[in-house]
Design an enzyme around this catalytic site. Structure first.
Site, PDB file in Angstrom:
ATOM      1  N   LYS A  54       0.768  -1.088   0.046  1.00 17.63           N
ATOM      2  CA  LYS A  54      -0.107  -0.093   0.087  1.00 17.63           C
ATOM      3  C   LYS A  54       0.892   1.196  -0.092  1.00 17.63           C
ATOM      4  CE  LYS A  54      -4.395  -1.593   1.695  1.00 17.63           C
ATOM      5  NZ  LYS A  54      -5.469  -1.799   2.651  1.00 17.63           N
ATOM      6  N   ARG A  95      -3.388  -9.989   5.238  1.00 16.95           N
ATOM      7  CA  ARG A  95      -3.748 -10.323   3.725  1.00 16.95           C
ATOM      8  C   ARG A  95      -2.456  -9.511   3.059  1.00 16.95           C
ATOM      9  NH1 ARG A  95      -6.493  -6.636   0.241  1.00 16.95           N
ATOM     10  NH2 ARG A  95      -8.128  -7.918  -1.277  1.00 16.95           N
TER      11      ARG A  95
END
Length: 279
Positions: A227, A261
């Site tokens: 991210k 995740r």
């Protein structure tokens, strides 16, 4: 803390002594995914990637048909079904729980009927009909916090106290699910790293993973793989964020996260094995 997460056909252990945290592998079947450039858009490529993740030790496969990157446009119901349903049918007997990353109630219903074991909803089951879509099944649920929506969430995120506000939101949504008939052992929580948060907000949430999980007494899923917060922290472009992704996964599980995740399953599994041995 509950001892397992009920996920449809599977009971996933959460507190087994000596066991590593669970790894959820990301399988994007989107042509515009921010993280993999749509490389797994074709069904054949997606299935090959899923097989590799299974060989690498994945615990859950998370199938996503709609990009949730900042500014991404909404996808029609028909397009999302066309993308995710073939993957569910093809993988439902792969021996691993299948998670579906969706906020659309009809996609939830169709996915559960086809064999999905977990619904991962960035909208925390707030859409009309979402709670009803999942209540009568035995699939697992992941309830995530997001400020605003993917189109606007990163324009100007603001909080008085991000940790407290995320906890309060998740508690309210968990209560709504339980009142709607969802057993508590089916529920996991996600603070929503990168979904309507600045770097400071994301770091504060990472530092407080243990607090969030303890106050809600539910297993926490942490998703920070590749991210933008990692780009801000390291100065590295998307394709060079593996080290940062592993670092945040380890930081989260060190603070108690039960599920991570990730895109890079093999590397994460290895890192967690070493971390577990060194505890």
């Amino acid at each position: 803390m509950q001892q397992y997460l009920q996920c449809g056909r599977y009971r996933l252990p959460l507190n087994t002594p000596g066991a590593r945290p669970l790894v959820m592998g990301i399988l994007n079947v989107t042509p515009d995914s921010f993280s993999d450039g749509g490389r797994f858009h074709s069904l054949e490529c997606a299935l090959s990637h899923a097989e590799q993740m299974i060989a690498d030790g994945v615990d859950i496969i998370d199938i996503g048909g709609e990009s949730s990157r900042p500014g991404s446009p909404a996808l029609s119901l028909e397009e999302e079904l066309d993308r995710v349903m073939p993957a569910i049918y093809a993988l439902r007997d792969c021996g691993k729980p299948l998670s579906i990353d969706t906020y659309k109630p009809l996609v939830m219903r169709e996915a559960i009927a086809a064999g999905a074991d977990l619904i991962n909803d960035i909208n925390a089951f707030r859409a009309p009909g979402a709670l009803q879509a999942v209540a009568e099944s035995d699939c697992g649920l992941c309830v995530m916090h997001m400020q605003a929506d993917p189109q606007t969430m990163q324009l100007n995120p603001r909080y008085q106290d991000v940790v407290t506000q995320v906890i309060d939101f998740l508690r309210e949504r968990v209560t709504a699910l339980e009142q709607g008939g969802v057993a508590r052992n089916r529920i996991s929580i996600d603070p929503g790293f990168g979904f309507g948060k600045t770097l400071a907000h994301n770091v504060a949430l990472l530092q407080s993973v243990d607090v969030i999980q303890e106050r809600l007494d539910l297993p926490l899923l942490a998703g920070m793989s590749r991210k933008s917060m990692l780009g801000e922290l390291t100065g590295k472009p998307l394709e060079k964020r593996l080290a940062g992704s592993l670092a945040t996964a380890l930081a989260a599980v060190a603070r108690g996260a039960k599920i991570v995740r990730v895109h890079d399953v093999a590397e994460t599994v290895d890192a967690l094995k070493v971390w577990q041995a060194a505890r």
